[in-house]
Design a protein around this motif. Structure first.
Motif, short mmCIF file in Angstrom:
data_model
loop_
_atom_site.label_atom_id
_atom_site.label_comp_id
_atom_site.label_asym_id
_atom_site.label_seq_id
_atom_site.Cartn_x
_atom_site.Cartn_y
_atom_site.Cartn_z
N ARG A 47 10.80 -5.89 -22.54
CA ARG A 47 10.67 -5.16 -21.28
C ARG A 47 11.87 -5.39 -20.38
O ARG A 47 12.37 -4.47 -19.72
N MET A 48 12.39 -6.63 -20.36
CA MET A 48 13.56 -6.93 -19.54
C MET A 48 14.80 -6.20 -20.05
O MET A 48 15.59 -5.65 -19.28
N GLU A 49 14.97 -6.17 -21.38
CA GLU A 49 16.12 -5.47 -21.94
C GLU A 49 16.04 -3.98 -21.63
O GLU A 49 17.06 -3.34 -21.34
N ALA A 50 14.83 -3.42 -21.70
CA ALA A 50 14.67 -2.00 -21.38
C ALA A 50 15.00 -1.72 -19.92
O ALA A 50 15.65 -0.72 -19.59
N SER A 51 14.57 -2.61 -19.03
CA SER A 51 14.87 -2.42 -17.61
C SER A 51 16.37 -2.54 -17.34
O SER A 51 16.92 -1.81 -16.50
N LEU A 52 17.03 -3.45 -18.03
CA LEU A 52 18.49 -3.58 -17.87
C LEU A 52 19.20 -2.32 -18.35
O LEU A 52 20.17 -1.86 -17.73
N ASP A 53 18.73 -1.75 -19.45
CA ASP A 53 19.33 -0.51 -19.94
C ASP A 53 19.14 0.62 -18.94
O ASP A 53 20.07 1.41 -18.70
N ARG A 54 17.94 0.73 -18.37
CA ARG A 54 17.70 1.79 -17.38
C ARG A 54 18.58 1.61 -16.15
O ARG A 54 19.02 2.60 -15.55
N ALA A 55 18.83 0.37 -15.78
CA ALA A 55 19.65 0.11 -14.59
C ALA A 55 21.15 0.18 -14.89
O ALA A 55 21.96 0.08 -13.96
N GLY A 56 21.51 0.33 -16.15
CA GLY A 56 22.93 0.41 -16.51
C GLY A 56 23.65 -0.92 -16.42
O GLY A 56 24.86 -0.96 -16.18
N ILE A 57 22.92 -2.01 -16.63
CA ILE A 57 23.52 -3.36 -16.57
C ILE A 57 23.81 -3.81 -18.00
O ILE A 57 22.89 -4.06 -18.78
N ALA A 58 25.09 -3.92 -18.34
CA ALA A 58 25.49 -4.28 -19.70
C ALA A 58 25.68 -5.78 -19.83
O ALA A 58 26.76 -6.29 -20.09
N LEU A 59 24.60 -6.52 -19.63
CA LEU A 59 24.63 -7.97 -19.74
C LEU A 59 23.51 -8.42 -20.68
O LEU A 59 22.47 -7.74 -20.78
N VAL A 70 7.13 -8.40 -12.16
CA VAL A 70 5.81 -7.76 -12.18
C VAL A 70 5.89 -6.32 -12.67
O VAL A 70 5.10 -5.89 -13.53
N THR A 71 6.85 -5.55 -12.13
CA THR A 71 6.91 -4.11 -12.42
C THR A 71 7.90 -3.75 -13.52
O THR A 71 7.83 -2.65 -14.06
N GLY A 72 8.83 -4.65 -13.80
CA GLY A 72 9.87 -4.31 -14.77
C GLY A 72 10.94 -3.40 -14.22
O GLY A 72 11.72 -2.84 -14.99
N ILE A 73 11.00 -3.23 -12.91
CA ILE A 73 11.98 -2.36 -12.27
C ILE A 73 12.98 -3.24 -11.51
O ILE A 73 12.58 -4.09 -10.70
N ILE A 74 14.27 -3.04 -11.77
CA ILE A 74 15.31 -3.81 -11.10
C ILE A 74 15.68 -3.11 -9.79
O ILE A 74 16.01 -1.92 -9.79
N ALA A 75 15.62 -3.85 -8.71
CA ALA A 75 15.97 -3.29 -7.41
C ALA A 75 17.46 -2.98 -7.35
O ALA A 75 18.26 -3.66 -8.00
N PRO A 76 17.86 -1.97 -6.58
CA PRO A 76 19.30 -1.70 -6.42
C PRO A 76 20.02 -2.92 -5.86
O PRO A 76 19.44 -3.69 -5.09
N PRO A 77 21.28 -3.13 -6.22
CA PRO A 77 22.01 -4.31 -5.74
C PRO A 77 22.07 -4.41 -4.23
O PRO A 77 21.97 -5.51 -3.67
N TRP A 78 22.22 -3.25 -3.55
CA TRP A 78 22.32 -3.32 -2.09
C TRP A 78 21.02 -3.79 -1.47
O TRP A 78 21.01 -4.50 -0.45
N LEU A 79 19.85 -3.41 -2.07
CA LEU A 79 18.57 -3.82 -1.52
C LEU A 79 18.37 -5.32 -1.70
O LEU A 79 17.92 -6.02 -0.76
N LYS A 80 18.69 -5.84 -2.86
CA LYS A 80 18.56 -7.28 -3.07
C LYS A 80 19.49 -8.04 -2.14
O LYS A 80 19.11 -9.07 -1.57
N ALA A 81 20.73 -7.54 -1.98
CA ALA A 81 21.67 -8.21 -1.10
C ALA A 81 21.16 -8.23 0.34
O ALA A 81 21.27 -9.25 1.05
N LEU A 82 20.55 -7.13 0.77
CA LEU A 82 20.05 -7.06 2.14
C LEU A 82 18.92 -8.06 2.37
O LEU A 82 18.91 -8.80 3.38
N THR A 83 17.97 -8.11 1.46
CA THR A 83 16.84 -9.03 1.63
C THR A 83 17.30 -10.49 1.60
O THR A 83 16.85 -11.33 2.40
#
Length: 385
Positions: A12-24, A69-82
């Motif tokens: 699930r984590m690998e799938a979420s990374l692929d959806r977010a375009g994170i090549a790590l 919980v959701t398997g959705i990665i928040a946008p980088p700007w949102l995480k940075a803001l919080t």
């Protein structure tokens, strides 16, 4: 059971990374998020059980919890803001030593690794500004060290980003090289099959033609049977060569019989003579001195040349000469052009000979020379030593 759960979470984590375009690799963001959560919780514990620090700690880890919980990665700007808001709240009451600024170091590294450079630099500047305000307003201890750590985290994130891109480029180049190697091998095998089939069919047709003449004109059944037997032998030999050549595509070799070389050219000429084509052959030097790859190339070029003469030469005699010396090996095949002039060059035989010569680093010429058609190939000493 536990292994199945871990495997499911990883998928699930690998799938979420692929959806977010994170090549790590999946464990990199997981480890970074876990480290950030631990630092935020330690910073909250350092400040006691006050409500405001607890709220700040929740803000710092909310995006990581949301991903879990959701398997959705928040946008980088949102995480940075919080995280920036959470650290600003925590730094309103600094402690010594203080783990809250270290959360900004992790944030800078994460953002630089996954976000656009503009966002990463903005987050780095905002982190330094937050530390500067805390140092000026409430006397944050160790301000220069924290700023240096944030800049170091920013640099580490960019380095990780560059490394991943370089690794992807290397993998793409390796895949492209492997595809090219597979294509080159298939083309080589196709040339092998073409040469074997073309030569064997030409020799077989010569035997069949001789058999037909023996039956129609001489009524010589014995000679006809000899021609048919020779045609059958040539066909069986060709089938064995084709099986051995196609066997190169398999994981295991099709047989132990070696591929032909320069030393087999005289036998090739003899088989062609037996089929009824007049070939004058001359040889100088030791064919055993020719390397295996070069010898195979010369053999196939000689084979294709004789097949072309049998098909297009009109029955005229041919001459072949092989010279092997310190400078290399040279093969010359010459036959009289038919009365209609030069034959067409649109087939794959000449292209195959040119490709073989190119693989050997050799020079090949094929074309009319006066009243003859001449094929000449010279393998340099590097290919014949």
């Amino acid at each position: 059971m536990g292994a199945r759960v871990v495997s499911g979470l990883r998928a699930r984590m690998e799938a979420s990374l692929d959806r977010a375009g994170i090549a790590l690799p999946w464990w990199v963001p997981v480890a970074a998020s876990a480290f950030g959560v631990v630092l935020a919780l330690v910073a909250v514990v350092q400040r006691g059980t006050l409500v405001l620090p607890a709220v700040a700690g929740l803000l710092a880890i909310v995006t990581a919890l949301g991903w879990t919980v959701t398997g959705i990665i928040a946008p980088p700007w949102l995480k940075a803001l919080t995280v920036l808001v959470a650290v600003a709240i925590l730094l309103a009451e600094p402690v010594v030593p203080d783990f809250a600024p270290v959360v900004l170091v992790v944030l800078a590294a994460e953002t630089a690794a996954v976000a656009r450079p503009a966002i990463a630099f903005t987050v780095g500047a905002a982190s330094v500004a937050t530390l500067s305000v805390a140092a000026a307003r409430v006397g944050l201890v160790g301000f220069p060290v924290y700023v240096a750590a944030v800049l170091l985290g920013l640099a580490a994130g960019f380095m990780l980003r560059w490394y991943v891109r370089a690794l992807d480029a290397e993998r793409a180049a390796r895949d492209a090289g492997r595809d090219q190697a597979v294509l080159a091998e298939r083309q080589r095998i196709a040339r092998e099959v073409h040469d074997v089939v073309a030569h064997s069919l030409s020799i077989t047709l010569l035997h069949l033609t001789g058999t037909r003449h023996a039956l129609q004109q001489d009524r010589d059944v014995e000679e006809a049977l000899e021609g048919l037997a020779e045609a059958e032998r040539v066909g069986r030999t060709a089938m064995a060569d084709i099986r051995r050549t196609v066997g190169l595509l398999a994981e295991a070799p099709a047989g132990t019989r070696p591929l032909p070389g320069a030393g087999d050219i005289p036998a090739l000429v003899e088989r062609t003579r037996a089929a009824g084509l007049v070939v004058h052959y001359e040889q100088e030097g030791d064919p055993a001195a020719v390397a295996d790859l070069a010898g195979l190339g010369l053999y196939r070029i000689a084979q294709e040349s004789l097949a072309n003469i049998a098909r297009h030469g009109g029955g005229a005699p041919a001459r072949m000469r092989l010279d092997v010396g310190p400078a290399g090996a040279r093969l010359v095949v010459r036959n009289r052009l038919p009365a209609g002039g030069p034959v067409g060059t649109g087939g794959s035989g000449l292209k195959g000979m040119a490709a073989r010569a190119g693989q050997l680093g050799a020079e090949l010429t094929a074309g009319p020379a006066g009243a003859d058609w001449v094929v000449e190939v010279g393998v340099p000493a590097g290919g014949a030593a």
